[in-house]
Design a protein around this motif. Structure first.
Motif, PDB file in Angstrom:
ATOM      1  N   GLN A 303       0.328  -1.065  -0.173  1.00 25.94           N
ATOM      2  CA  GLN A 303      -0.009  -0.131   0.329  1.00 25.94           C
ATOM      3  C   GLN A 303       0.846   1.502   0.035  1.00 25.94           C
ATOM      4  OE1 GLN A 303      -0.744   2.782   2.185  1.00 25.94           O
ATOM      5  NE2 GLN A 303      -0.071   1.752   3.994  1.00 25.94           N
ATOM      6  N   VAL A 304       1.707   1.105   0.658  1.00 29.55           N
ATOM      7  CA  VAL A 304       2.619   2.245   0.662  1.00 29.55           C
ATOM      8  C   VAL A 304       3.276   2.272  -0.569  1.00 29.55           C
ATOM      9  CG1 VAL A 304       5.249   3.061   1.258  1.00 29.55           C
ATOM     10  CG2 VAL A 304       3.649   2.571   3.083  1.00 29.55           C
ATOM     11  N   ARG A 305       3.624   1.328  -1.290  1.00 32.94           N
ATOM     12  CA  ARG A 305       4.454   1.389  -2.623  1.00 32.94           C
ATOM     13  C   ARG A 305       3.120   1.886  -3.213  1.00 32.94           C
ATOM     14  NH1 ARG A 305       8.360   3.391  -1.646  1.00 32.94           N
ATOM     15  NH2 ARG A 305       9.204   3.715  -4.284  1.00 32.94           N
ATOM     16  N   VAL A 306       1.928   1.996  -3.535  1.00 33.90           N
ATOM     17  CA  VAL A 306       0.817   1.983  -4.264  1.00 33.90           C
ATOM     18  C   VAL A 306       0.327   3.438  -4.200  1.00 33.90           C
ATOM     19  CG1 VAL A 306      -0.937   1.490  -4.862  1.00 33.90           C
ATOM     20  CG2 VAL A 306       0.347  -0.268  -4.986  1.00 33.90           C
ATOM     21  N   PHE A 307       0.150   3.509  -2.976  1.00 36.68           N
ATOM     22  CA  PHE A 307      -0.405   4.682  -2.591  1.00 36.68           C
ATOM     23  C   PHE A 307       0.303   6.286  -1.792  1.00 36.68           C
ATOM     24  CE2 PHE A 307      -3.852   1.501  -1.918  1.00 36.68           C
ATOM     25  CZ  PHE A 307      -4.421   1.965  -2.457  1.00 36.68           C
ATOM     26  N   GLY A 308       1.251   5.642  -1.760  1.00 35.28           N
ATOM     27  CA  GLY A 308       2.084   6.145  -1.555  1.00 35.28           C
ATOM     28  C   GLY A 308       2.514   6.790   0.243  1.00 35.28           C
ATOM     29  N   LEU A 309       3.560   7.113   1.077  1.00 33.22           N
ATOM     30  CA  LEU A 309       3.471   6.943   2.693  1.00 33.22           C
ATOM     31  C   LEU A 309       2.350   7.846   3.111  1.00 33.22           C
ATOM     32  CD1 LEU A 309       5.152   6.051   4.963  1.00 33.22           C
ATOM     33  CD2 LEU A 309       6.555   8.248   4.614  1.00 33.22           C
ATOM     34  N   GLY A 310       1.901   7.376   4.382  1.00 30.95           N
ATOM     35  CA  GLY A 310       0.713   7.811   4.876  1.00 30.95           C
ATOM     36  C   GLY A 310      -0.735   8.348   4.014  1.00 30.95           C
ATOM     37  N   VAL A 311      -0.830   7.529   3.170  1.00 33.88           N
ATOM     38  CA  VAL A 311      -1.831   8.184   2.222  1.00 33.88           C
ATOM     39  C   VAL A 311      -3.186   7.531   3.229  1.00 33.88           C
ATOM     40  CG1 VAL A 311      -3.509   9.031   0.260  1.00 33.88           C
ATOM     41  CG2 VAL A 311      -0.842   9.173   0.288  1.00 33.88           C
ATOM     42  N   LEU A 312      -2.700   6.010   2.945  1.00 35.00           N
ATOM     43  CA  LEU A 312      -3.918   5.404   3.704  1.00 35.00           C
ATOM     44  C   LEU A 312      -3.318   4.694   4.979  1.00 35.00           C
ATOM     45  CD1 LEU A 312      -5.119   3.365   0.662  1.00 35.00           C
ATOM     46  CD2 LEU A 312      -6.272   5.375   1.782  1.00 35.00           C
ATOM     47  N   GLN A 313      -4.269   4.794   6.049  1.00 35.24           N
ATOM     48  CA  GLN A 313      -3.556   4.309   7.098  1.00 35.24           C
ATOM     49  C   GLN A 313      -3.913   2.526   7.286  1.00 35.24           C
ATOM     50  OE1 GLN A 313      -2.153   6.958   8.289  1.00 35.24           O
ATOM     51  NE2 GLN A 313      -2.632   6.464  10.154  1.00 35.24           N
ATOM     52  N   PRO A 314      -2.984   2.073   8.019  1.00 35.08           N
ATOM     53  CA  PRO A 314      -3.676   0.432   8.238  1.00 35.08           C
ATOM     54  C   PRO A 314      -5.090  -0.071   8.389  1.00 35.08           C
ATOM     55  CG  PRO A 314      -2.334   1.012  10.089  1.00 35.08           C
ATOM     56  CD  PRO A 314      -2.205   2.483   9.124  1.00 35.08           C
ATOM     57  N   GLY A 315      -5.441   0.566   9.216  1.00 35.40           N
ATOM     58  CA  GLY A 315      -7.012  -0.019   9.406  1.00 35.40           C
ATOM     59  C   GLY A 315      -7.715   0.292   8.806  1.00 35.40           C
ATOM     60  N   VAL A 316      -7.222   1.368   7.676  1.00 34.98           N
ATOM     61  CA  VAL A 316      -8.176   1.134   6.774  1.00 34.98           C
ATOM     62  C   VAL A 316      -8.366   0.623   5.806  1.00 34.98           C
ATOM     63  CG1 VAL A 316      -9.040   3.388   4.437  1.00 34.98           C
ATOM     64  CG2 VAL A 316      -8.359   4.207   6.655  1.00 34.98           C
ATOM     65  N   VAL A 317      -6.894   0.185   5.335  1.00 28.55           N
ATOM     66  CA  VAL A 317      -6.392  -0.696   4.404  1.00 28.55           C
ATOM     67  C   VAL A 317      -7.036  -2.121   4.535  1.00 28.55           C
ATOM     68  CG1 VAL A 317      -4.834  -2.201   2.974  1.00 28.55           C
ATOM     69  CG2 VAL A 317      -4.287   0.388   3.078  1.00 28.55           C
ATOM     70  N   LEU A 318      -6.961  -2.837   5.813  1.00 32.44           N
ATOM     71  CA  LEU A 318      -7.364  -4.150   6.352  1.00 32.44           C
ATOM     72  C   LEU A 318      -9.397  -4.055   6.834  1.00 32.44           C
ATOM     73  CD1 LEU A 318      -5.813  -6.654   7.836  1.00 32.44           C
ATOM     74  CD2 LEU A 318      -4.351  -4.275   7.240  1.00 32.44           C
ATOM     75  N   SER A 319      -9.161  -3.107   6.742  1.00 35.44           N
ATOM     76  CA  SER A 319     -11.049  -3.252   7.029  1.00 35.44           C
ATOM     77  C   SER A 319     -11.778  -3.316   5.282  1.00 35.44           C
ATOM     78  CB  SER A 319     -11.558  -1.297   7.342  1.00 35.44           C
ATOM     79  OG  SER A 319     -11.416  -1.371   8.837  1.00 35.44           O
ATOM     80  N   LEU A 320     -11.344  -2.059   4.514  1.00 32.77           N
ATOM     81  CA  LEU A 320     -10.999  -3.127   2.983  1.00 32.77           C
ATOM     82  C   LEU A 320     -11.171  -4.181   2.274  1.00 32.77           C
ATOM     83  CD1 LEU A 320      -9.641   0.388   1.223  1.00 32.77           C
ATOM     84  CD2 LEU A 320     -12.220  -0.003   1.669  1.00 32.77           C
ATOM     85  N   LEU A 321      -9.763  -4.806   3.133  1.00 34.49           N
ATOM     86  CA  LEU A 321      -9.654  -6.273   2.879  1.00 34.49           C
ATOM     87  C   LEU A 321     -10.293  -7.363   3.782  1.00 34.49           C
ATOM     88  CD1 LEU A 321      -6.086  -5.973   2.348  1.00 34.49           C
ATOM     89  CD2 LEU A 321      -7.519  -6.584   0.745  1.00 34.49           C
ATOM     90  N   GLY A 322     -10.656  -6.819   4.650  1.00 36.04           N
ATOM     91  CA  GLY A 322     -10.773  -7.591   5.746  1.00 36.04           C
ATOM     92  C   GLY A 322     -13.196  -8.021   6.094  1.00 36.04           C
ATOM     93  N   GLY A 323     -13.404  -6.918   5.694  1.00 38.19           N
ATOM     94  CA  GLY A 323     -15.027  -6.003   5.566  1.00 38.19           C
ATOM     95  C   GLY A 323     -15.346  -7.438   4.547  1.00 38.19           C
TER      96      GLY A 323
END
Length: 340
Positions: A303-323
């Motif tokens: 997610q850092v390489r795709v979106f950039g540093l600090g753009v998406l917090q880890p909780g956001v990414v995991l919610s998008l995957l985990g939901g």
């Protein structure tokens, strides 16, 4: 299946250090060359370059520890409750740890004499909150001495909603303190940036305790899958095993929450994927920690390489995957749920 387990073990043990190096080199806007990393290890870097390497290294180490702790906590809970839908975030453990950590953080800002003790007091408060909420949910989910999984999930959802309301109230009380409010808001979305050795060590405490517990509960959890009565007839001290697993799961999750805040669904997804890969049983417990480290390191690196540093917090990414993952599990286990 044994060959698959051996292969999975080897791959995970190799992948953890490889991803730690990749995360250190590529966990920012610019890639660090392996030569610069080696120069830092040899003490040849100073100033800004050395600070950058250290910052990325501690972020990578903290990410690995948090992923390992949450996955191990989830594996213990799923073994304890005998269901793959149990996880720290769904049964209220992460929410309880989050609320208690937030309350401790807010309280310490009002008592300046104790501010220096925050690295110790915040995780302790998180553990108390996690253990209290985990015990409450497990107690309320029992019917006639037996654990009802649908009731467990519904109770966990209700408790999580109540805890979210209390957390929002704490945030409202901090409106006049922007720095504290910013920190409390980050609790809802997770935070792996700007970590240091103290964060990594705090998370490591819960992970190590959880790993030390495994030799004493792994076989008992296997026997518990047939039911508490059958396990007791085979010599398992069911109350002791349940209390030990719940305490270890709460400690691992609360230490992870104390350093990274809300990083949901790791404890749900990783053990379930492992069971698909290596089959059920105690092998999932032993592989959960390295698999969780690999999972969160890889997720954060991508997610850092795709979106950039600090753009998406880890909780956001995991919610998008985990939901969606959780919805698929519910659909997959629909027939079993209707039988409870």
């Amino acid at each position: 299946m044994s060959g698959r387990r051996g292969l999975a073990t080897g791959v995970l043990l190799v992948a953890v250090p490889v991803l730690l190096v990749l995360m250190t080199c590529g966990g920012g806007i610019d890639w660090l060359t392996p030569g610069r990393l080696l120069a830092a290890l040899r003490g040849e870097l100073t100033g800004t370059e050395l600070a950058l390497v250290r910052l990325r290294w501690w972020k990578a180490a903290t990410t690995a520890v948090v992923g390992a702790s949450l996955a191990l906590s989830g594996a213990l809970l799923q073994g304890l409750f005998r269901n793959g839908l149990a996880s720290p975030s769904l049964v209220g453990i992460s929410g309880g740890a989050n609320l208690a950590s937030s309350a401790a953080l807010l309280g310490l800002t009002r008592v300046t004499a104790l501010a220096g003790a925050a690295p110790v007091l915040v995780p302790v408060a998180g553990f108390i909150g996690a253990l209290g909420d985990g015990s409450l949910v497990a107690t309320l989910a029992r019917r006639n001495g037996r654990l009802s999984i649908p009731t467990l999930l519904l109770t966990g959802l209700a408790v999580n909603a109540f805890l979210a309301g209390l957390l929002a109230a704490l945030q409202s009380l901090s409106l006049a303190q922007p720095d504290i409010l910013r920190e409390l808001l980050s609790l809802s979305f997770g935070k792996l940036d700007d970590r240091n050795g103290g964060h990594a060590l705090t998370g490591l405490v819960g992970l190590v305790v959880g790993l030390l517990v495994l030799p004493f509960v792994a076989r008992s959890l296997d026997l518990l899958q047939a039911g508490e009565e059958d396990a007791a007839s085979l010599g398992v001290d069911v109350p002791r095993v349940q209390a030990t697993c719940l305490a270890a799961a709460c400690l691992a999750a609360s230490c992870a929450v104390a350093v990274a805040h809300q990083v949901p669904f790791v404890g749900l997804m990783v053990p379930h994927l492992l069971r698909r890969l290596v089959g059920p049983g105690q092998h999932v417990l032993w592989l959960a920690a390295p698999a969780g480290a690999v999972f969160l390191l890889l997720t954060e690196l991508v997610q850092v390489r795709v979106f950039g540093l600090g753009v998406l917090q880890p909780g956001v990414v995991l919610s998008l995957l985990g939901g969606p993952f959780f919805l698929l599990l519910l659909r997959e286990q629909g027939r079993e749920l209707r039988s409870w």
